[in-house]
Design a protein around this motif. Structure first.
Motif, PDB file in Angstrom:
ATOM      1  N   LYS A  98      -6.229  -0.960   9.384  1.00  0.00           N
ATOM      2  CA  LYS A  98      -5.771  -2.105   8.595  1.00  0.00           C
ATOM      3  C   LYS A  98      -4.722  -1.646   7.591  1.00  0.00           C
ATOM      4  O   LYS A  98      -4.952  -0.718   6.817  1.00  0.00           O
ATOM      5  CB  LYS A  98      -6.978  -2.727   7.872  1.00  0.00           C
ATOM      6  N   ILE A  99      -3.554  -2.298   7.635  1.00  0.00           N
ATOM      7  CA  ILE A  99      -2.415  -1.925   6.793  1.00  0.00           C
ATOM      8  C   ILE A  99      -2.073  -3.070   5.841  1.00  0.00           C
ATOM      9  O   ILE A  99      -2.014  -4.235   6.248  1.00  0.00           O
ATOM     10  CB  ILE A  99      -1.186  -1.589   7.664  1.00  0.00           C
ATOM     11  N   LEU A 100      -1.818  -2.709   4.592  1.00  0.00           N
ATOM     12  CA  LEU A 100      -1.295  -3.649   3.597  1.00  0.00           C
ATOM     13  C   LEU A 100       0.203  -3.401   3.453  1.00  0.00           C
ATOM     14  O   LEU A 100       0.622  -2.302   3.094  1.00  0.00           O
ATOM     15  CB  LEU A 100      -1.982  -3.434   2.246  1.00  0.00           C
ATOM     16  N   PHE A 122      -7.952  -5.602  -4.290  1.00  0.00           N
ATOM     17  CA  PHE A 122      -8.675  -5.108  -3.114  1.00  0.00           C
ATOM     18  C   PHE A 122      -9.460  -3.864  -3.514  1.00  0.00           C
ATOM     19  O   PHE A 122      -9.111  -3.180  -4.468  1.00  0.00           O
ATOM     20  CB  PHE A 122      -7.705  -4.760  -1.984  1.00  0.00           C
ATOM     21  N   ASN A 123     -10.482  -3.569  -2.726  1.00  0.00           N
ATOM     22  CA  ASN A 123     -11.302  -2.401  -3.032  1.00  0.00           C
ATOM     23  C   ASN A 123     -11.683  -1.674  -1.740  1.00  0.00           C
ATOM     24  O   ASN A 123     -12.385  -2.236  -0.909  1.00  0.00           O
ATOM     25  CB  ASN A 123     -12.560  -2.845  -3.789  1.00  0.00           C
ATOM     26  N   ASP A 124     -11.178  -0.450  -1.571  1.00  0.00           N
ATOM     27  CA  ASP A 124     -11.499   0.372  -0.384  1.00  0.00           C
ATOM     28  C   ASP A 124     -11.333  -0.412   0.913  1.00  0.00           C
ATOM     29  O   ASP A 124     -12.188  -0.359   1.800  1.00  0.00           O
ATOM     30  CB  ASP A 124     -12.954   0.888  -0.461  1.00  0.00           C
ATOM     31  N   GLY A 140      -4.061   2.054   5.425  1.00  0.00           N
ATOM     32  CA  GLY A 140      -2.702   2.406   5.016  1.00  0.00           C
ATOM     33  C   GLY A 140      -2.093   1.329   4.148  1.00  0.00           C
ATOM     34  O   GLY A 140      -2.406   0.138   4.317  1.00  0.00           O
ATOM     35  N   ILE A 141      -1.253   1.751   3.202  1.00  0.00           N
ATOM     36  CA  ILE A 141      -0.466   0.804   2.406  1.00  0.00           C
ATOM     37  C   ILE A 141       1.000   1.177   2.566  1.00  0.00           C
ATOM     38  O   ILE A 141       1.393   2.332   2.369  1.00  0.00           O
ATOM     39  CB  ILE A 141      -0.866   0.819   0.922  1.00  0.00           C
ATOM     40  N   TRP A 142       1.793   0.191   2.934  1.00  0.00           N
ATOM     41  CA  TRP A 142       3.229   0.348   3.166  1.00  0.00           C
ATOM     42  C   TRP A 142       3.958  -0.315   2.004  1.00  0.00           C
ATOM     43  O   TRP A 142       3.875  -1.515   1.802  1.00  0.00           O
ATOM     44  CB  TRP A 142       3.602  -0.308   4.491  1.00  0.00           C
ATOM     45  N   CYS A 143       4.657   0.498   1.243  1.00  0.00           N
ATOM     46  CA  CYS A 143       5.265   0.048  -0.007  1.00  0.00           C
ATOM     47  C   CYS A 143       6.758   0.409   0.049  1.00  0.00           C
ATOM     48  O   CYS A 143       7.220   1.342  -0.589  1.00  0.00           O
ATOM     49  CB  CYS A 143       4.530   0.771  -1.128  1.00  0.00           C
ATOM     50  N   CYS A 144       7.480  -0.337   0.883  1.00  0.00           N
ATOM     51  CA  CYS A 144       8.873  -0.014   1.199  1.00  0.00           C
ATOM     52  C   CYS A 144       9.820  -0.794   0.293  1.00  0.00           C
ATOM     53  O   CYS A 144       9.873  -2.022   0.349  1.00  0.00           O
ATOM     54  CB  CYS A 144       9.140  -0.353   2.666  1.00  0.00           C
ATOM     55  N   ALA A 145      10.544  -0.064  -0.564  1.00  0.00           N
ATOM     56  CA  ALA A 145      11.566  -0.672  -1.428  1.00  0.00           C
ATOM     57  C   ALA A 145      11.015  -1.796  -2.296  1.00  0.00           C
ATOM     58  O   ALA A 145      11.703  -2.774  -2.568  1.00  0.00           O
ATOM     59  CB  ALA A 145      12.747  -1.186  -0.584  1.00  0.00           C
ATOM     60  N   SER A 195      -7.149   0.084  -3.588  1.00  0.00           N
ATOM     61  CA  SER A 195      -7.099  -0.739  -2.377  1.00  0.00           C
ATOM     62  C   SER A 195      -7.281   0.085  -1.104  1.00  0.00           C
ATOM     63  O   SER A 195      -7.620  -0.458  -0.046  1.00  0.00           O
ATOM     64  CB  SER A 195      -5.756  -1.482  -2.300  1.00  0.00           C
ATOM     65  N   LEU A 196      -7.039   1.399  -1.192  1.00  0.00           N
ATOM     66  CA  LEU A 196      -7.132   2.284  -0.027  1.00  0.00           C
ATOM     67  C   LEU A 196      -8.562   2.735   0.235  1.00  0.00           C
ATOM     68  O   LEU A 196      -9.319   3.010  -0.688  1.00  0.00           O
ATOM     69  CB  LEU A 196      -6.287   3.539  -0.240  1.00  0.00           C
TER      70      LEU A 196
END
Length: 196
Positions: free
Chosen positions: A40-42, A93-95, A99-104, A124-125
């Motif tokens: 699961k990706i944010l 979010f909690n655990d 993955g978290i994608w934080c692009c630009a 969140s991860l």
């Protein structure tokens, strides 16, 4: 509505069009090797939804957020997701994510707010979750054309991130901007793991 969100609200179609076809393959490849299959990706600050759609096509479950209402609509139409209209500061979010994608997107967060935002991301991860961040290289904070930018050096971003004891740096690289007329912009890319 703050000035950065207002900027993107007014230029949503134009911004989506100019960023939709940027080749992010190198960053995708480095990021997804750390994400479990079907994880699961944010995608936070998802813009047009370009990256969310890529991750969906790779079999990942995706939650996308975007603070600009008009870009939420564009990304929702493009990806088929219900894109959440929310900010870094309001993440709750909690655990939850592999993955978290934080692009630009982190580059629009004022320096004073970074510690709490980083804590929100790490919280969140899941354990062993991966966090990708890309920011513009530079120093200080500036308002450019109505948008707030926080610039980073490799050292000061890593130093800021590692104040959170739950993460470690696993990769970093640089690239120039792929958009027309932006080749002088240097982007710093980072991958962190939540390992505590």
């Amino acid at each position: 509505m703050n000035s950065t969100i207002e900027y993107y609200q007014n230029k949503a179609q134009e911004y989506a069009a100019e960023t939709l076809n940027i080749d992010m393959y190198e960053a995708y490849r480095k990021f997804v090797q750390y994400v479990s299959a079907e994880g699961k990706i944010l995608d936070i600050g998802c813009g047009s939804g370009r990256d969310s759609l890529y991750f969906i096509k790779q079999g990942f479950k995706v939650v996308a957020t975007e603070p600009t209402p008009a870009l939420c609509d564009i990304a929702s139409a493009y990806t088929g997701l219900n894109v959440l209209n929310t900010t870094f500061q309001a993440l709750n979010f909690n655990d939850e994510f592999d993955g978290i994608w934080c692009c630009a997107s982190l580059l629009h967060v004022p320096t004073v707010e970074l510690p709490s935002v980083i804590n929100n991301l790490v919280q969140s991860l899941k354990q062993n979750g991966v966090l990708y961040i890309s920011v513009k290289k530079g120093n200080g904070e500036q308002n450019i054309g109505g948008r707030h930018f926080t610039f980073f050096t490799e050292h000061n971003l890593v130093e800021t991130m590692l104040r959170n004891p739950k993460i470690s740096l696993v990769d970093t690289w640089q690239n120039s901007d792929y958009r027309l007329g932006e080749s002088n912009t240097c982007w710093l890319n980072f991958i962190f793991l939540k390992d505590n």
